[in-house]
Design a protein around this motif. Structure first.
Motif, PDB file in Angstrom:
ATOM      1  N   TYR A 113       0.794  -1.230   0.000  1.00 30.71           N
ATOM      2  CA  TYR A 113       0.000   0.000   0.000  1.00 30.71           C
ATOM      3  C   TYR A 113       0.826   1.279   0.000  1.00 30.71           C
ATOM      4  O   TYR A 113       0.451   2.255  -0.645  1.00 30.71           O
ATOM      5  CB  TYR A 113      -0.940   0.025   1.212  1.00 30.71           C
ATOM      6  CG  TYR A 113      -2.169  -0.832   1.033  1.00 30.71           C
ATOM      7  CD1 TYR A 113      -3.258  -0.370   0.297  1.00 30.71           C
ATOM      8  CD2 TYR A 113      -2.260  -2.095   1.601  1.00 30.71           C
ATOM      9  CE1 TYR A 113      -4.399  -1.142   0.133  1.00 30.71           C
ATOM     10  CE2 TYR A 113      -3.393  -2.875   1.443  1.00 30.71           C
ATOM     11  CZ  TYR A 113      -4.465  -2.395   0.706  1.00 30.71           C
ATOM     12  OH  TYR A 113      -5.577  -3.156   0.538  1.00 30.71           O
ATOM     13  N   ILE A 127       0.938   9.766   1.604  1.00 31.02           N
ATOM     14  CA  ILE A 127       0.016  10.847   1.999  1.00 31.02           C
ATOM     15  C   ILE A 127      -0.838  11.274   0.813  1.00 31.02           C
ATOM     16  O   ILE A 127      -2.051  11.460   0.932  1.00 31.02           O
ATOM     17  CB  ILE A 127       0.817  12.039   2.564  1.00 31.02           C
ATOM     18  CG1 ILE A 127       1.516  11.606   3.852  1.00 31.02           C
ATOM     19  CG2 ILE A 127      -0.086  13.233   2.822  1.00 31.02           C
ATOM     20  CD1 ILE A 127       2.607  12.531   4.323  1.00 31.02           C
ATOM     21  N   ALA A 130      -3.401   8.741   0.313  1.00 29.19           N
ATOM     22  CA  ALA A 130      -4.487   8.857   1.295  1.00 29.19           C
ATOM     23  C   ALA A 130      -5.468   9.955   0.904  1.00 29.19           C
ATOM     24  O   ALA A 130      -6.670   9.852   1.155  1.00 29.19           O
ATOM     25  CB  ALA A 130      -3.908   9.145   2.677  1.00 29.19           C
ATOM     26  N   ARG A 131      -4.942  11.001   0.275  1.00 28.85           N
ATOM     27  CA  ARG A 131      -5.798  12.112  -0.136  1.00 28.85           C
ATOM     28  C   ARG A 131      -6.800  11.646  -1.190  1.00 28.85           C
ATOM     29  O   ARG A 131      -7.970  12.014  -1.160  1.00 28.85           O
ATOM     30  CB  ARG A 131      -4.898  13.226  -0.697  1.00 28.85           C
ATOM     31  CG  ARG A 131      -5.512  14.600  -0.662  1.00 28.85           C
ATOM     32  CD  ARG A 131      -4.453  15.649  -0.940  1.00 28.85           C
ATOM     33  NE  ARG A 131      -3.596  15.907   0.198  1.00 28.85           N
ATOM     34  CZ  ARG A 131      -2.268  15.998   0.172  1.00 28.85           C
ATOM     35  NH1 ARG A 131      -1.628  15.852  -0.953  1.00 28.85           N
ATOM     36  NH2 ARG A 131      -1.584  16.240   1.267  1.00 28.85           N
ATOM     37  N   ARG A 134      -8.790   7.500   0.320  1.00 28.60           N
ATOM     38  CA  ARG A 134      -8.837   7.465   1.772  1.00 28.60           C
ATOM     39  C   ARG A 134      -9.203   6.083   2.310  1.00 28.60           C
ATOM     40  O   ARG A 134      -8.573   5.566   3.234  1.00 28.60           O
ATOM     41  CB  ARG A 134      -9.853   8.501   2.259  1.00 28.60           C
ATOM     42  CG  ARG A 134      -9.964   8.574   3.751  1.00 28.60           C
ATOM     43  CD  ARG A 134     -11.117   9.477   4.182  1.00 28.60           C
ATOM     44  NE  ARG A 134     -11.209   9.436   5.626  1.00 28.60           N
ATOM     45  CZ  ARG A 134     -11.092  10.503   6.400  1.00 28.60           C
ATOM     46  NH1 ARG A 134     -10.897  11.675   5.886  1.00 28.60           N
ATOM     47  NH2 ARG A 134     -11.166  10.388   7.706  1.00 28.60           N
ATOM     48  N   VAL A 137      -6.334   3.559   2.155  1.00 23.64           N
ATOM     49  CA  VAL A 137      -5.275   3.757   3.149  1.00 23.64           C
ATOM     50  C   VAL A 137      -5.762   3.412   4.553  1.00 23.64           C
ATOM     51  O   VAL A 137      -5.022   2.828   5.353  1.00 23.64           O
ATOM     52  CB  VAL A 137      -4.744   5.210   3.064  1.00 23.64           C
ATOM     53  CG1 VAL A 137      -3.797   5.503   4.215  1.00 23.64           C
ATOM     54  CG2 VAL A 137      -4.024   5.422   1.743  1.00 23.64           C
ATOM     55  N   GLU A 138      -7.018   3.739   4.849  1.00 27.48           N
ATOM     56  CA  GLU A 138      -7.582   3.354   6.157  1.00 27.48           C
ATOM     57  C   GLU A 138      -7.532   1.833   6.321  1.00 27.48           C
ATOM     58  O   GLU A 138      -7.187   1.321   7.390  1.00 27.48           O
ATOM     59  CB  GLU A 138      -9.032   3.829   6.272  1.00 27.48           C
ATOM     60  CG  GLU A 138      -9.201   5.332   6.377  1.00 27.48           C
ATOM     61  CD  GLU A 138      -8.999   5.856   7.797  1.00 27.48           C
ATOM     62  OE1 GLU A 138      -8.392   5.152   8.605  1.00 27.48           O
ATOM     63  OE2 GLU A 138      -9.439   7.005   8.055  1.00 27.48           O
TER      64      GLU A 138
ATOM     65  N   THR B  69       1.932   4.277  12.191  1.00 28.78           N
ATOM     66  CA  THR B  69       0.624   3.783  12.644  1.00 28.78           C
ATOM     67  C   THR B  69       0.540   3.808  14.168  1.00 28.78           C
ATOM     68  O   THR B  69      -0.525   4.074  14.730  1.00 28.78           O
ATOM     69  CB  THR B  69       0.340   2.363  12.123  1.00 28.78           C
ATOM     70  OG1 THR B  69       1.346   1.475  12.603  1.00 28.78           O
ATOM     71  CG2 THR B  69       0.313   2.329  10.618  1.00 28.78           C
ATOM     72  N   LEU B 129      -0.435  11.887   7.190  1.00 29.87           N
ATOM     73  CA  LEU B 129      -1.559  10.946   7.118  1.00 29.87           C
ATOM     74  C   LEU B 129      -2.658  11.357   8.097  1.00 29.87           C
ATOM     75  O   LEU B 129      -3.847  11.297   7.776  1.00 29.87           O
ATOM     76  CB  LEU B 129      -1.088   9.518   7.448  1.00 29.87           C
ATOM     77  CG  LEU B 129      -0.336   8.774   6.339  1.00 29.87           C
ATOM     78  CD1 LEU B 129       0.238   7.469   6.876  1.00 29.87           C
ATOM     79  CD2 LEU B 129      -1.253   8.493   5.150  1.00 29.87           C
ATOM     80  N   LEU B 133      -6.427  12.022   6.989  1.00 27.59           N
ATOM     81  CA  LEU B 133      -7.415  11.045   7.479  1.00 27.59           C
ATOM     82  C   LEU B 133      -8.174  11.539   8.714  1.00 27.59           C
ATOM     83  O   LEU B 133      -8.892  10.761   9.346  1.00 27.59           O
ATOM     84  CB  LEU B 133      -6.701   9.719   7.825  1.00 27.59           C
ATOM     85  CG  LEU B 133      -5.950   9.054   6.661  1.00 27.59           C
ATOM     86  CD1 LEU B 133      -5.171   7.829   7.160  1.00 27.59           C
ATOM     87  CD2 LEU B 133      -6.903   8.638   5.554  1.00 27.59           C
TER      88      LEU B 133
END
Lengths: 431, 184
Positions: A113, A127, A130-131, A134, A137-138, B69, B129, B133
């Motif tokens: 990932y 990052i 993720a934008r 989302r 990435v979660e 994380t 992140l 998020l």
């Protein structure tokens, strides 16, 4: 004849671990030289181990790597236990395999990932990914966390576990401690299947490799913690026969040794080799995911290694569930390992491929000699060969695009050049 | 940097070294980041270890390697999180300890971090992140101790020792600034 030379240098290749440089020379439209040059200072772990007690390598060698310490612990334990003639109880063996599954999940999810997927999804970083994605990435963060949790419960902490010792563990977890992990792993197995589906839709460059593929093989399970060393070209040896078949050589451009099969040359370890040699040992759920993703029984396109890693993540989750459901607390957390003079060999499948250890031990347990062969050292020639083939087939690309393709090709192998701060300079020279 | 071991108790985000927040109180998280086996890279952990006796018992204390994380888990939902880490600068800063409000100064971290490697995502990636998020705490303060030496082995250089002292004062002031504030 007039030669034109173009140089392209990139400082700080992202998403690769290690200090190195790559130099490509193209003369009159022909690739004349490709060198992956590793200049990071050697760390002398094998020298540190000489004179130390036979009980120390699992903790000392775990420090070689921050993402695959379990591999170092398991290979060193196996080698020393063999030298000392120790036989490991089945429940301890299962617990070791469970710990290793945690490491595979953690490492594979990180690579799939955050290191590899951005190449295919057009993102420069995790990052940025993720934008735009989302939910993806979660999911990845949750999956990685489950790998970490296995490491914490079985190994004592997520990085550099402290619960591993010769003969087994300092303390075996209770059933109650493991049970909550199984429920999370069921979710992670489903998430892994979704991961296979996602990555199988990526657009993969064409590249077919012809390296000899080498992996551990076990008849009854997808080999992680033990097996014979086999290849797709007939190699089939005990781990103890390793030194008779595989040699490491020093090349001037690299502080990392290069591994070769004696009289056979370069070879490749890692996900592609494991998958191709052990497809039949994958759990059914992983084989089904692979089939749905369009993978056959073998995979020789390194760009598709992201799909193979995802399939292996399904397998690791499924295997971890099976091990937890079948877990009963061992009568003893470790078997005694008494020192005796001898030589022992150990090999396990680190996320990036076979990690081999050999120790020579005196009768009082003092280590006389140590030899460690990590997967990236074995794969360097294969990486260079891939680059040569890839550059030759894509000469029409601009330097920028060619560079990106080469960086992506290096990331196919998730190379671990070292565990410190890392940069890779990329140079293309067109003459 | 990979891995944290040594001096103070080492725990992951899942199990903080100390967690004593009570209902109605702001949840304050302090994270010491680094690797004490890599010279001055242990500065962040040293700061938190030395500040510990000076912090209110309700403050949640973590010691971590800097893995993203784990950081996200540690600070998520906090009213204030203070992360103390060692930092190497291309150009030495004016002060030994740099304070960055990562929520109010989102651009202050641009250029930080080496990007993801095959070993981990780091502090800069965790902040990035967390922002994307929606997993940042209400306030996130980074205290970065400037170092130049991260050689193998335990122990801080003389320069880092001095800066650790400055950072302890800054950390304690940061936390007491919140705990001393009137409720509401």
């Amino acid at each position: 004849m007039t030669h034109s030379t173009r140089d392209l240098t990139v400082e700080g290749l992202a998403r690769v671990e290690g200090e190195g440089a790559m130099h490509v020379v193209i003369t009159d439209g022909e690739v004349t030289d490709v060198r992956l040059r590793i200049y990071e200072p050697p760390r002398f772990f094998e020298a540190f181990l000489r004179g130390r007690a036979y009980t120390e390598p699992p903790d000392i060698t775990a420090r070689i790597c921050g993402i695959c310490p379990v591999a170092y612990q398991m290979s060193s334990c196996q080698a020393i236990e063999q030298a000392c003639g120790a036989v490991i109880d089945e429940p301890i063996r299962a617990l070791r395999r469970l710990l290793y599954c945690g490491e595979w999940i953690e490492s594979h999810v990180l690579h799939i990932y955050f290191l590899h997927a951005p190449d295919f999804l057009g993102a420069a970083s995790a990052i940025e990914l993720a934008r735009d994605h989302r939910d993806v990435v979660e999911r990845a963060l949750q999956m990685k966390k489950i790998g970490n949790q296995i490491m914490e419960v079985v190994g004592g902490r997520a990085i550099h576990p402290i619960n591993v010792r010769l003969g087994g563990f300092y303390r075996a977890p209770t059933r109650q401690e493991l049970r909550p992990l199984a429920e999370r792993l069921r979710w992670a197995r489903d998430a892994s299947i979704e991961t296979v589906r996602l990555v199988s839709t990526f657009d993969f460059p064409d590249l077919e490799i012809d390296h000899e593929l080498v992996a551990l093989h076990h008849p009854d399970e997808y080999a992680i913690t033990e097996g014979r060393v086999v290849s797709d070209q007939g190699l089939d040896i005990e781990v103890s026969e390793w030194p008779e078949h595989i040699v490491e050589e020093h090349v001037a451009r690299s502080t990392s040794l290069h591994g070769h099969l004696i009289e056979r040359g370069r070879y490749l370890v890692g996900p592609l080799a494991r998958y191709t040699l052990n497809y039949d040992q994958l759990p059914a759920v992983a084989r089904e995911a692979a089939t749905e993703a369009g993978l056959g029984k073998e995979c020789r396109n390194p760009f598709r290694s992201i799909v193979v890693r995802a399939v292996e993540t399904v397998a690791a989750c499924d295997e971890a569930i099976r091990l937890i459901e079948g877990y009963s607390e061992p009568d003893r957390p470790a078997v005694p390992v008494e020192p005796r003079a001898g030589v022992g060999h150990g090999a396990t499948e680190a996320p990036r491929g076979i990690l081999y250890h050999r120790y020579s031990i005196a009768d009082d347990g003092t280590i006389l000699e140590a030899d460690i062969v990590p997967p990236t050292a074995q794969n360097q020639d294969a990486i260079e060969a891939d680059l040569r083939k890839l550059v030759a087939a894509n000469l029409e690309l601009s330097d920028h695009d060619l560079q990106h393709l080469c960086e992506q090709s290096i990331r196919n192998y998730d190379p671990c050049i070292s565990c410190s701060t890392h940069f890779l300079d990329f140079t293309v020279e067109r003459r | 940097m990979d891995g944290a071991a040594g001096a103070p108790p080492v725990r992951s985000a899942a199990s903080p070294v100390r967690c004593g927040a009570r209902d109605g109180q702001p949840r304050i998280v302090v994270v010491g980041v680094g690797n004490p086996m890599r010279g001055d890279d242990g500065a962040g952990i040293a700061v938190v270890a030395r500040a510990w006796p000076l912090l209110p018992p309700s403050v949640e204390v973590h010691i971590q390697s800097g893995e993203a994380t784990a950081l996200l888990d540690a600070w998520e939902g906090a009213d204030l999180a203070v992360v103390v880490d060692a930092a190497r600068w291309a150009t030495p800063p004016e002060f030994g300890v740099t304070r960055i409000d990562a929520v109010d100064q989102p651009d202050a971290l641009s250029g930080f971090g080496a990007g993801a490697s095959s070993h981990s995502l780091g502090l800069a990636e965790a902040v990035g992140l967390g922002r994307v998020l929606d997993r940042l705490p209400k306030r996130l303060v980074l205290l970065l101790v400037a170092i130049s030496d991260d050689a193998h082995g335990a122990g801080l250089s003389v320069m880092a020792e001095q800066r650790v002292g400055e950072a302890v004062l800054a950390l304690v002031a940061e936390v007491h600034g919140v705990t001393a504030a009137p409720a509401g």
